[in-house]
Design an enzyme around this catalytic site. Structure first.
Site, short mmCIF file in Angstrom:
data_model
loop_
_atom_site.label_atom_id
_atom_site.label_comp_id
_atom_site.label_asym_id
_atom_site.label_seq_id
_atom_site.Cartn_x
_atom_site.Cartn_y
_atom_site.Cartn_z
CB ALA A 192 3.33 9.04 -1.92
CE LYS A 247 -1.55 -0.28 0.93
NZ LYS A 247 -0.99 0.75 1.73
CD GLU A 290 4.89 0.30 7.30
OE1 GLU A 290 4.15 0.87 8.10
OE2 GLU A 290 4.71 0.31 6.08
O1 KPL Z 1 1.31 0.88 0.07
C1 KPL Z 1 2.17 0.91 -0.78
C2 KPL Z 1 3.56 0.97 -0.30
O2 KPL Z 1 4.47 1.22 -1.06
O3 KPL Z 1 3.74 0.75 0.92
C3 KPL Z 1 1.78 0.77 -2.23
C4 KPL Z 1 0.29 1.02 -2.38
C5 KPL Z 1 2.11 -0.63 -2.68
C6 KPL Z 1 2.40 1.77 -3.15
O4 KPL Z 1 3.72 1.54 -3.42
#
Ligand code: KPL
Length: 299
Positions: A126, A180, A259
């Site tokens: 997104a 993640k 981040e």
């Molecule tokens: O978490 C994401 C990010 O962009 O921070 C992903 C899942 C890699 C999608 O781009």
């Protein structure tokens, strides 16, 4: 259910749009300007076509915590300040769901008195195109688990999630964060340094090789056993969000802080504790910090 969403970046806008199909959603923004805009125009989701959904928005300092569930979507490095801002109203809050990338927020969450707390991750692609408009570049998994308290609100959320925005309830919140973390440790720095969409990391054989080296080093630092699972996760996310620009790419291109400290910075600390050498991680960490320092604008 009454749901409050704190933070109206790409993930906050995405959640507000999808969840408002079945729930009463209020979006809490960092600025009065953004709340005004959303109240006037609604939130637009861009996919193959675009669709507007009307929902109420308020500036964050008007959050009073009366919702059944509050989803906190602000970035890892903004969390401390946001929690400080809403701390005295947390007693009135129902359940809380935290959706930050990287590690570090558990230390902050641990201290909260709220009765039910959930931790989750989102692998959708997104990008926020403007203050009230988000482009949805591919659906991946959304996982969440109980950090403390009762499962009730999380199950209610998962059972009433829209078909194309399903939410998996799992039992191990730490495992969700580690999965993640690995995905973000590989995809985010590389896409930001090479300035490419996620899918290019697989399509370009040279970038793919670097991605695999970074993945192996990350797994070595984390001492994880199931390499195959993490490899599949990275490949899956690259495929499903192939046209997406990662959040790190988007942050740097808009001159925002990334981040990286919560992702590769965290891994460097772990590597030091365990005496593991991690040259790839260190190099990419410094490349991103260097770009942040330069305030580099790439688009
Ligand atoms: O978490 C994401 C990010 O962009 O921070 C992903 C899942 C890699 C999608 O781009």
């Amino acid at each position: 259910m009454r749901i409050g969403i704190i933070g109206a970046g790409s993930i906050g806008l995405l959640f507000s749009w999808y969840l408002s199909e079945k729930h009463e959603v209020t979006l809490y923004t960092r600025t009065v300007h953004q709340a005004d805009l959303i109240n006037r125009k609604g939130v637009t989701l861009v996919k193959e076509t675009e669709e507007v959904r009307k929902l109420p928005a308020k500036p964050m300092d008007e959050w009073v915590g009366g919702d059944d569930l509050t989803i906190i979507t602000v970035k890892q490095y903004q969390l401390q300040e946001v929690l400080f801002q809403i701390e005295d109203k947390l007693d009135e809050a129902g359940s809380l769901l935290f959706l930050q990338n990287g590690m570090g927020h558990l230390k902050l969450i641990e201290k909260l008195q709220s009765s039910s707390i959930y931790v989750g991750s989102i692998e959708h692609g997104a990008v926020r195109e403007s203050a009230a408009r988000v482009r949805h570049n591919g659906a991946g998994a959304i996982r969440a688990a109980v950090f403390k308290g009762s499962l009730v609100r999380l199950e209610e959320l998962a059972n009433n999630a829209p078909e194309d925005f399903s939410i998996q309830v799992e039992t191990d919140y730490y495992e969700i964060l580690v999965r993640k973390l690995v995905v973000n440790a590989v995809i985010n720095p590389l896409t930001a340094v090479f300035q490419v969409q996620n899918g290019i990391l697989l399509a370009n054989p040279f970038y793919r090789k670097i991605a695999m080296s970074l993945l192996e080093e990350t797994l070595c630092v984390l001492e994880t056993a199931d390499k195959e699972k993490h490899y599949r996760d990275v490949v899956n996310v690259c495929e499903k969000t192939a046209s997406n620009y990662s959040s790190m790419y988007a942050d740097l291109s808009q001159g925002r802080r990334t981040e990286i400290d919560a992702i590769l910075g965290f891994l460097i600390e772990e590597a030091e504790k365990r005496g593991v050498h991690c040259p790839y991680i260190c190099n990419y960490y410094h490349m991103i910090k260097g770009k942040e320092f330069q305030g580099e604008v790439v688009t």
